[in-house]
Design a protein around this motif. Structure first.
Motif, PDB file in Angstrom:
ATOM      1  N   GLY A   1      39.227  32.926  30.163  1.00 50.82           N
ATOM      2  CA  GLY A   1      39.495  33.415  28.823  1.00 50.82           C
ATOM      3  C   GLY A   1      38.549  34.498  28.327  1.00 50.82           C
ATOM      4  N   PRO A   2      37.216  34.305  28.452  1.00 49.69           N
ATOM      5  CA  PRO A   2      36.278  35.290  27.906  1.00 49.69           C
ATOM      6  C   PRO A   2      36.440  36.676  28.540  1.00 49.69           C
ATOM      7  CG  PRO A   2      35.168  33.223  28.338  1.00 49.69           C
ATOM      8  CD  PRO A   2      36.536  33.108  28.940  1.00 49.69           C
ATOM      9  N   ALA A   3      36.486  37.686  27.688  1.00 48.04           N
ATOM     10  CA  ALA A   3      36.760  39.053  28.155  1.00 48.04           C
ATOM     11  C   ALA A   3      35.681  39.592  29.084  1.00 48.04           C
ATOM     12  CB  ALA A   3      36.919  39.981  26.952  1.00 48.04           C
ATOM     13  N   VAL A   4      34.437  39.140  28.905  1.00 46.83           N
ATOM     14  CA  VAL A   4      33.341  39.751  29.654  1.00 46.83           C
ATOM     15  C   VAL A   4      33.506  39.570  31.160  1.00 46.83           C
ATOM     16  CG1 VAL A   4      31.838  37.706  29.506  1.00 46.83           C
ATOM     17  CG2 VAL A   4      30.834  39.983  29.799  1.00 46.83           C
ATOM     18  N   LEU A   5      34.063  38.427  31.598  1.00 44.02           N
ATOM     19  CA  LEU A   5      34.198  38.216  33.036  1.00 44.02           C
ATOM     20  C   LEU A   5      35.420  38.928  33.618  1.00 44.02           C
ATOM     21  CD1 LEU A   5      33.051  34.517  33.534  1.00 44.02           C
ATOM     22  CD2 LEU A   5      31.789  36.637  33.952  1.00 44.02           C
ATOM     23  N   GLY A   6      36.214  39.576  32.757  1.00 44.49           N
ATOM     24  CA  GLY A   6      37.269  40.441  33.247  1.00 44.49           C
ATOM     25  C   GLY A   6      36.830  41.892  33.347  1.00 44.49           C
ATOM     26  N   ASP A   7      35.664  42.186  32.793  1.00 42.81           N
ATOM     27  CA  ASP A   7      35.114  43.543  32.811  1.00 42.81           C
ATOM     28  C   ASP A   7      34.870  43.972  34.259  1.00 42.81           C
ATOM     29  OD1 ASP A   7      33.226  45.780  32.707  1.00 42.81           O
ATOM     30  OD2 ASP A   7      32.926  45.261  30.595  1.00 42.81           O
ATOM     31  N   GLN A   8      35.352  45.138  34.642  1.00 41.66           N
ATOM     32  CA  GLN A   8      35.226  45.602  36.021  1.00 41.66           C
ATOM     33  C   GLN A   8      33.776  45.739  36.462  1.00 41.66           C
ATOM     34  OE1 GLN A   8      37.678  49.032  36.782  1.00 41.66           O
ATOM     35  NE2 GLN A   8      39.440  48.175  35.712  1.00 41.66           N
ATOM     36  N   ARG A   9      32.875  45.922  35.515  1.00 42.09           N
ATOM     37  CA  ARG A   9      31.452  46.057  35.860  1.00 42.09           C
ATOM     38  C   ARG A   9      30.842  44.726  36.307  1.00 42.09           C
ATOM     39  NH1 ARG A   9      29.531  48.687  30.352  1.00 42.09           N
ATOM     40  NH2 ARG A   9      31.300  47.386  29.646  1.00 42.09           N
ATOM     41  N   MET A  10      31.542  43.629  36.083  1.00 42.28           N
ATOM     42  CA  MET A  10      31.066  42.323  36.535  1.00 42.28           C
ATOM     43  C   MET A  10      31.475  42.026  37.971  1.00 42.28           C
ATOM     44  SD  MET A  10      29.252  40.450  34.472  1.00 42.28           S
ATOM     45  CE  MET A  10      28.805  40.276  32.747  1.00 42.28           C
ATOM     46  N   TRP A  11      32.201  42.947  38.594  1.00 48.91           N
ATOM     47  CA  TRP A  11      32.762  42.681  39.915  1.00 48.91           C
ATOM     48  C   TRP A  11      32.186  43.622  40.951  1.00 48.91           C
ATOM     49  CZ3 TRP A  11      36.187  38.641  40.669  1.00 48.91           C
ATOM     50  CH2 TRP A  11      36.554  37.971  39.494  1.00 48.91           C
ATOM     51  N   ASP A  12      32.005  43.097  42.147  1.00 45.83           N
ATOM     52  CA  ASP A  12      31.465  43.869  43.256  1.00 45.83           C
ATOM     53  C   ASP A  12      32.487  44.895  43.734  1.00 45.83           C
ATOM     54  OD1 ASP A  12      29.257  44.193  45.149  1.00 45.83           O
ATOM     55  OD2 ASP A  12      30.683  43.500  46.664  1.00 45.83           O
ATOM     56  N   VAL A  13      32.064  45.760  44.649  1.00 46.21           N
ATOM     57  CA  VAL A  13      32.943  46.823  45.144  1.00 46.21           C
ATOM     58  C   VAL A  13      34.157  46.280  45.884  1.00 46.21           C
ATOM     59  CG1 VAL A  13      31.125  48.560  45.276  1.00 46.21           C
ATOM     60  CG2 VAL A  13      31.512  47.034  47.226  1.00 46.21           C
ATOM     61  N   ASP A  14      34.104  45.019  46.344  1.00 47.85           N
ATOM     62  CA  ASP A  14      35.270  44.457  47.027  1.00 47.85           C
ATOM     63  C   ASP A  14      36.353  44.010  46.046  1.00 47.85           C
ATOM     64  OD1 ASP A  14      34.322  42.089  45.961  1.00 47.85           O
ATOM     65  OD2 ASP A  14      34.012  41.098  47.883  1.00 47.85           O
ATOM     66  N   ARG A  15      36.013  44.001  44.744  1.00 49.62           N
ATOM     67  CA  ARG A  15      36.952  43.681  43.659  1.00 49.62           C
ATOM     68  C   ARG A  15      37.459  42.242  43.707  1.00 49.62           C
ATOM     69  NH1 ARG A  15      40.380  49.433  43.280  1.00 49.62           N
ATOM     70  NH2 ARG A  15      38.523  50.764  43.379  1.00 49.62           N
ATOM     71  N   LEU A  16      36.808  41.413  44.498  1.00 52.79           N
ATOM     72  CA  LEU A  16      37.194  40.008  44.629  1.00 52.79           C
ATOM     73  C   LEU A  16      36.085  39.052  44.209  1.00 52.79           C
ATOM     74  CD1 LEU A  16      39.056  39.984  48.074  1.00 52.79           C
ATOM     75  CD2 LEU A  16      40.081  39.615  45.822  1.00 52.79           C
ATOM     76  N   HIS A  17      34.847  39.530  44.203  1.00 51.01           N
ATOM     77  CA  HIS A  17      33.711  38.652  43.963  1.00 51.01           C
ATOM     78  C   HIS A  17      32.812  39.212  42.870  1.00 51.01           C
ATOM     79  CE1 HIS A  17      34.835  37.833  48.251  1.00 51.01           C
ATOM     80  NE2 HIS A  17      34.879  36.618  47.726  1.00 51.01           N
ATOM     81  N   LEU A  18      32.213  38.302  42.121  1.00 48.22           N
ATOM     82  CA  LEU A  18      31.341  38.685  41.024  1.00 48.22           C
ATOM     83  C   LEU A  18      30.016  39.264  41.515  1.00 48.22           C
ATOM     84  CD1 LEU A  18      31.794  35.591  38.687  1.00 48.22           C
ATOM     85  CD2 LEU A  18      32.668  37.899  38.267  1.00 48.22           C
ATOM     86  N   THR A  19      29.426  40.098  40.675  1.00 49.73           N
ATOM     87  CA  THR A  19      28.078  40.602  40.921  1.00 49.73           C
ATOM     88  C   THR A  19      27.058  39.515  40.594  1.00 49.73           C
ATOM     89  OG1 THR A  19      27.891  41.382  38.651  1.00 49.73           O
ATOM     90  CG2 THR A  19      28.793  42.939  40.282  1.00 49.73           C
ATOM     91  N   ALA A  20      25.789  39.828  40.814  1.00 45.50           N
ATOM     92  CA  ALA A  20      24.720  38.886  40.475  1.00 45.50           C
ATOM     93  C   ALA A  20      24.767  38.530  38.993  1.00 45.50           C
ATOM     94  CB  ALA A  20      23.364  39.476  40.843  1.00 45.50           C
ATOM     95  N   GLU A  21      25.032  39.508  38.137  1.00 46.09           N
ATOM     96  CA  GLU A  21      25.110  39.239  36.702  1.00 46.09           C
ATOM     97  C   GLU A  21      26.273  38.304  36.386  1.00 46.09           C
ATOM     98  OE1 GLU A  21      24.571  39.299  32.527  1.00 46.09           O
ATOM     99  OE2 GLU A  21      23.242  39.562  34.258  1.00 46.09           O
ATOM    100  N   GLY A  22      27.394  38.503  37.053  1.00 47.62           N
ATOM    101  CA  GLY A  22      28.529  37.620  36.857  1.00 47.62           C
ATOM    102  C   GLY A  22      28.205  36.195  37.257  1.00 47.62           C
TER     103      GLY A  22
END
Length: 263
Positions: free
Chosen positions: A159-180
C-alpha cells in the motif's frame, strides 16, 4: 502486540526477497531486511537465535515442501513467510494451486511458533508491473484471508507509495535496494509491536526524472543483463536458486557478519 514484546528466536522463510537481494555487502553476499531485523532483535535478547531458509527463485510449492517443515520443527518465537510472488509473475499460473500451497505452509507454521508474520509484498511502479498487478492483488487477498483464519500478522508493504518508488528498486527492477530493505525491516519491527525508530512510509524527496536518452540506455541494459536471462530460465524451466542452499539453514545465535560491519 505489546511494546515490551520479547522475541528470542526468528526463522525467515521465502525467496530472493527474504534472502536479501539486492542489498549487497562488500564481500559480495546479500544482507536484506531479515538480517537487519535479526540484528535488531539480537541487540535486545542476548540468547537470540536466527535462521534464514530463503532461497532465490523458489515457488510457493517449493517453499511449502522444502522450507516450511524445517521452519516448523525449529519452534521459533517468530516466523516470517513471504512467497507466491514468483508464481504470480510467471506467464501462466494457477492461482488455486498457489492458494493451496500457501494454505499448506501457513497451516504447518502457524501452530509451530508464537507469531507468524505474512506480507503483502511491495510492487515497483511501471508498465511491466501493471500487467501482473491483478495477480498480485489476488495473492494478497489470499494472504489476508489466511492471516485472519490463523491469527497471523500481516505487514502491508504494497500500500505505501514509497516502496513503489522506482528509486527504491535495484537495476534488475525485481529487488529492493539497501534503503528499501532497511524500511521493510522497520515495518516488520513495528508490526511485531516493538518501539518504532522512524516512519518507514515517509516518501523520498522529489527528484527530476532522467531524460529520454538515459532511460533508453537503462532499459537496454536491464533487458540485456536481467530480462533476457530471466526469460531464458522461464523457457527452460530453470531457476536462479537451483542447487543453492538455504542462506542460514540452522537456528543459531546471531552475530553481525564482518562484511555487514564494514558496510
Amino acid at each position: 502486540m505489546e511494546m515490551n514484546a520479547s522475541y528470542t528466536s526468528f526463522v525467515a522463510v521465502g525467496d530472493s526477497f527474504t534472502e536479501g537481494m539486492s542489498d549487497l555487502l562488500p564481500d559480495g553476499s546479500y544482507r536484506g531486511w531479515a538480517d537487519l531485523l535479526a540484528g535488531r532483535l539480537a541487540a535486545r535478547e542476548p540468547a537470540f537465535r536466527y535462521a534464514n531458509l530463503a532461497v532465490r527463485g523458489k515457488l510457493i510449492s517449493q517453499i511449502a515442501a522444502e522450507q516450511a517443515p524445517v521452519a516448523a520443527a525449529m519452534g521459533a518465537d517468530v516466523v516470517t513467510l513471504v512467497g507466491g510472488l514468483n508464481d504470480a509473475l510467471r506467464p501462466k499460473v494457477d492461482m488455486r494451486r498457489v492458494r493451496g500451497h500457501l494454505e499448506e505452509a501457513v497451516e504447518l507454521l502457524a501452530p509451530s511458533c508464537k507469531t507468524l508474520v505474512l506480507m503483502r509484498s511491495p510492487g515497483r511502479n511501471g508498465p511491466v508491473m501493471e500487467r501482473f498487478r491483478p495477480r498480485m492483488e489476488e495473492l494478497f487477498v489470499i494472504i489476508e484471508e489466511l492471516a485472519e483464519r490463523h491469527g497471523a500478522l500481516v505487514v502491508d508493504l504494497y500500500g505505501p507509495a514509497v516502496l513503489g518508488d522506482q528509486r527504491m528498486w535495484d537495476v534488475d527492477r525485481l529487488h529492493l535496494t539497501a534503503e528499501g530493505h532497511r524500511r521493510v525491516a522497520e515495518a516488520v519491527w513495528q508490526t511485531l509491536g516493538l518501539p518504532s525508530q522512524e516512519d518507514w512510509r515517509t516518501e523520498l524527496p522529489p527528484s527530476l526524472p532522467p531524460g529520454w536518452t538515459v532511460r533508453r540506455s537503462q532499459d537496454l541494459s536491464f533487458a540485456r543483463q536481467h530480462l533476457l536471462p530471466w526469460i531464458g530460465r522461464r523457457l527452460t524451466g530453470r531457476s536462479s536458486g537451483d542447487g543453492r542452499p538455504a542462506k542460514r539453514p540452522e537456528l543459531l545465535p546471531y552475530e553481525t557478519p564482518a562484511a555487514e560491519r564494514l558496510s
